[in-house]
Design a protein around this motif. Structure first.
Motif, PDB file in Angstrom:
ATOM      1  N   MET A 255       0.842  -1.149   0.092  1.00 44.44           N
ATOM      2  CA  MET A 255      -0.009   0.136  -0.125  1.00 44.44           C
ATOM      3  C   MET A 255       0.863   1.220   0.174  1.00 44.44           C
ATOM      4  O   MET A 255       0.573   2.399  -0.662  1.00 44.44           O
ATOM      5  N   ALA A 256       1.978   1.175   0.665  1.00 47.12           N
ATOM      6  CA  ALA A 256       2.792   2.297   0.948  1.00 47.12           C
ATOM      7  C   ALA A 256       3.497   2.665  -0.484  1.00 47.12           C
ATOM      8  O   ALA A 256       3.602   3.959  -0.923  1.00 47.12           O
ATOM      9  N   PHE A 257       3.911   1.488  -1.335  1.00 46.78           N
ATOM     10  CA  PHE A 257       4.344   1.879  -2.742  1.00 46.78           C
ATOM     11  C   PHE A 257       3.117   2.614  -3.725  1.00 46.78           C
ATOM     12  O   PHE A 257       3.665   3.284  -4.238  1.00 46.78           O
ATOM     13  N   GLY A 258       2.076   2.226  -3.318  1.00 45.01           N
ATOM     14  CA  GLY A 258       0.928   2.856  -4.380  1.00 45.01           C
ATOM     15  C   GLY A 258       0.754   4.253  -3.902  1.00 45.01           C
ATOM     16  O   GLY A 258       0.809   5.212  -4.618  1.00 45.01           O
ATOM     17  N   GLU A 259       1.028   4.559  -2.562  1.00 41.91           N
ATOM     18  CA  GLU A 259       0.848   5.836  -2.212  1.00 41.91           C
ATOM     19  C   GLU A 259       2.150   6.850  -2.737  1.00 41.91           C
ATOM     20  O   GLU A 259       1.922   7.888  -3.365  1.00 41.91           O
ATOM     21  N   GLN A 260       3.270   6.233  -2.573  1.00 44.77           N
ATOM     22  CA  GLN A 260       4.401   6.889  -3.268  1.00 44.77           C
ATOM     23  C   GLN A 260       4.396   7.017  -4.566  1.00 44.77           C
ATOM     24  O   GLN A 260       4.582   8.189  -5.234  1.00 44.77           O
ATOM     25  N   VAL A 261       3.800   6.274  -5.531  1.00 46.07           N
ATOM     26  CA  VAL A 261       3.384   6.460  -6.759  1.00 46.07           C
ATOM     27  C   VAL A 261       2.323   7.579  -7.279  1.00 46.07           C
ATOM     28  O   VAL A 261       2.869   8.356  -8.021  1.00 46.07           O
ATOM     29  N   ALA A 262       1.419   7.556  -6.203  1.00 47.28           N
ATOM     30  CA  ALA A 262       0.371   8.378  -6.458  1.00 47.28           C
ATOM     31  C   ALA A 262       0.842   9.593  -6.234  1.00 47.28           C
ATOM     32  O   ALA A 262       0.730  10.623  -6.848  1.00 47.28           O
ATOM     33  N   ALA A 263       1.683   9.965  -5.244  1.00 44.33           N
ATOM     34  CA  ALA A 263       2.406  11.251  -4.854  1.00 44.33           C
ATOM     35  C   ALA A 263       3.395  11.775  -5.900  1.00 44.33           C
ATOM     36  O   ALA A 263       3.389  12.812  -6.172  1.00 44.33           O
ATOM     37  N   ALA A 264       4.152  10.705  -6.383  1.00 45.76           N
ATOM     38  CA  ALA A 264       5.241  11.263  -7.534  1.00 45.76           C
ATOM     39  C   ALA A 264       4.277  11.628  -8.719  1.00 45.76           C
ATOM     40  O   ALA A 264       4.882  12.554  -9.416  1.00 45.76           O
ATOM     41  N   LEU A 265       3.192  11.017  -9.273  1.00 45.85           N
ATOM     42  CA  LEU A 265       2.359  11.154 -10.192  1.00 45.85           C
ATOM     43  C   LEU A 265       1.840  12.711  -9.998  1.00 45.85           C
ATOM     44  O   LEU A 265       1.665  13.452 -10.947  1.00 45.85           O
ATOM     45  N   GLU A 266       1.277  13.039  -8.653  1.00 40.62           N
ATOM     46  CA  GLU A 266       0.876  14.264  -8.604  1.00 40.62           C
ATOM     47  C   GLU A 266       1.856  15.446  -8.511  1.00 40.62           C
ATOM     48  O   GLU A 266       1.509  16.512  -9.244  1.00 40.62           O
ATOM     49  N   ASP A 267       3.021  15.029  -8.086  1.00 40.47           N
ATOM     50  CA  ASP A 267       4.297  15.973  -8.278  1.00 40.47           C
ATOM     51  C   ASP A 267       4.644  16.220  -9.847  1.00 40.47           C
ATOM     52  O   ASP A 267       4.582  17.582  -9.962  1.00 40.47           O
ATOM     53  N   LEU A 268       4.422  15.235 -10.545  1.00 41.45           N
ATOM     54  CA  LEU A 268       4.661  15.625 -12.087  1.00 41.45           C
ATOM     55  C   LEU A 268       3.533  16.295 -12.706  1.00 41.45           C
ATOM     56  O   LEU A 268       3.953  17.312 -13.444  1.00 41.45           O
ATOM     57  N   ARG A 269       2.412  16.185 -12.206  1.00 40.85           N
ATOM     58  CA  ARG A 269       1.005  16.742 -12.574  1.00 40.85           C
ATOM     59  C   ARG A 269       1.359  18.339 -12.323  1.00 40.85           C
ATOM     60  O   ARG A 269       1.013  19.249 -13.232  1.00 40.85           O
ATOM     61  N   ARG A 270       1.830  18.702 -11.071  1.00 41.28           N
ATOM     62  CA  ARG A 270       1.867  19.908 -10.639  1.00 41.28           C
ATOM     63  C   ARG A 270       3.182  20.629 -11.480  1.00 41.28           C
ATOM     64  O   ARG A 270       2.959  21.872 -11.949  1.00 41.28           O
ATOM     65  N   ARG A 271       4.156  19.940 -11.565  1.00 40.14           N
ATOM     66  CA  ARG A 271       5.149  20.607 -12.540  1.00 40.14           C
ATOM     67  C   ARG A 271       4.606  20.996 -13.993  1.00 40.14           C
ATOM     68  O   ARG A 271       5.086  21.982 -14.264  1.00 40.14           O
ATOM     69  N   ASP A 272       4.108  19.909 -14.444  1.00 41.65           N
ATOM     70  CA  ASP A 272       3.701  20.240 -15.602  1.00 41.65           C
ATOM     71  C   ASP A 272       2.482  21.254 -15.726  1.00 41.65           C
ATOM     72  O   ASP A 272       2.626  22.158 -16.864  1.00 41.65           O
ATOM     73  N   ALA A 273       1.794  21.580 -14.846  1.00 38.96           N
ATOM     74  CA  ALA A 273       0.877  22.708 -14.694  1.00 38.96           C
ATOM     75  C   ALA A 273       1.594  23.873 -14.424  1.00 38.96           C
ATOM     76  O   ALA A 273       1.038  24.910 -15.416  1.00 38.96           O
ATOM     77  N   ASP A 274       2.507  23.771 -13.973  1.00 42.78           N
ATOM     78  CA  ASP A 274       3.475  24.966 -13.779  1.00 42.78           C
ATOM     79  C   ASP A 274       3.979  25.619 -14.987  1.00 42.78           C
ATOM     80  O   ASP A 274       3.782  26.861 -15.245  1.00 42.78           O
ATOM     81  N   THR A 275       4.296  24.669 -15.814  1.00 38.94           N
ATOM     82  CA  THR A 275       4.882  24.982 -17.236  1.00 38.94           C
ATOM     83  C   THR A 275       3.954  25.635 -18.042  1.00 38.94           C
ATOM     84  O   THR A 275       4.329  26.567 -18.703  1.00 38.94           O
ATOM     85  N   VAL A 276       2.512  25.588 -17.860  1.00 43.75           N
ATOM     86  CA  VAL A 276       1.476  26.144 -18.660  1.00 43.75           C
ATOM     87  C   VAL A 276       0.994  27.281 -17.930  1.00 43.75           C
ATOM     88  O   VAL A 276       0.812  28.503 -18.455  1.00 43.75           O
ATOM     89  N   VAL A 277       0.765  27.321 -16.699  1.00 41.99           N
ATOM     90  CA  VAL A 277       0.373  28.485 -15.792  1.00 41.99           C
ATOM     91  C   VAL A 277       1.097  29.600 -15.704  1.00 41.99           C
ATOM     92  O   VAL A 277       0.565  30.706 -15.623  1.00 41.99           O
ATOM     93  N   GLU A 278       2.512  29.226 -15.153  1.00 45.37           N
ATOM     94  CA  GLU A 278       3.431  30.226 -15.192  1.00 45.37           C
ATOM     95  C   GLU A 278       3.347  31.453 -16.380  1.00 45.37           C
ATOM     96  O   GLU A 278       3.375  32.701 -15.868  1.00 45.37           O
ATOM     97  N   PRO A 279       3.732  31.061 -17.582  1.00 41.60           N
ATOM     98  CA  PRO A 279       3.719  31.978 -18.568  1.00 41.60           C
ATOM     99  C   PRO A 279       2.318  32.553 -18.705  1.00 41.60           C
ATOM    100  O   PRO A 279       2.286  33.888 -18.932  1.00 41.60           O
ATOM    101  N   LEU A 280       1.181  32.242 -18.315  1.00 41.67           N
ATOM    102  CA  LEU A 280      -0.395  32.756 -18.701  1.00 41.67           C
ATOM    103  C   LEU A 280      -0.400  33.742 -17.581  1.00 41.67           C
ATOM    104  O   LEU A 280      -0.992  34.870 -17.691  1.00 41.67           O
TER     105      LEU A 280
END
Length: 92
Positions: free
Chosen positions: A1-26
């Motif tokens: 279960m802990a591994f699944g939580e780590q994967v989910a957290a890593a994916l959320e970090d990637l989503r946030r980083r990618d969102a910043d790529t779009v939101v910051e210039p706008l």
């Protein structure tokens, strides 16, 4: 279960980083930025309060982002809309 939580957290970090790529210039063209609640299949749900004198600049920036990232993601821009995302309750 802990591994699944780590994967989910890593994916959320990637989503946030990618969102910043779009939101910051706008955001550079906005007076205020309001991040909305997550939306399924959506990288970022963001509202930008943009002065009408800067709308064309914002549209050009959206065009640049679409040119650079359009093969990877779809851009949807809605507006102008009433500025509900920037209204606060009295006393806050």
């Amino acid at each position: 279960m802990a591994f699944g939580e780590q994967v989910a957290a890593a994916l959320e970090d990637l989503r946030r980083r990618d969102a910043d790529t779009v939101v910051e210039p706008l955001a550079k063209h906005a007076d205020q930025v309001s991040m909305g609640p997550p939306v399924d299949n959506c990288l970022a749900n963001v509202s930008l309060l943009v002065h009408r004198d800067k709308v064309e600049e914002l549209n050009r920036e959206v065009g640049r982002l679409q040119g650079r990232l359009g093969r990877l993601m779809e851009f949807k821009v809605n507006g102008p809309l009433p500025p509900y995302s920037f209204v606060t309750e009295p006393g806050r």
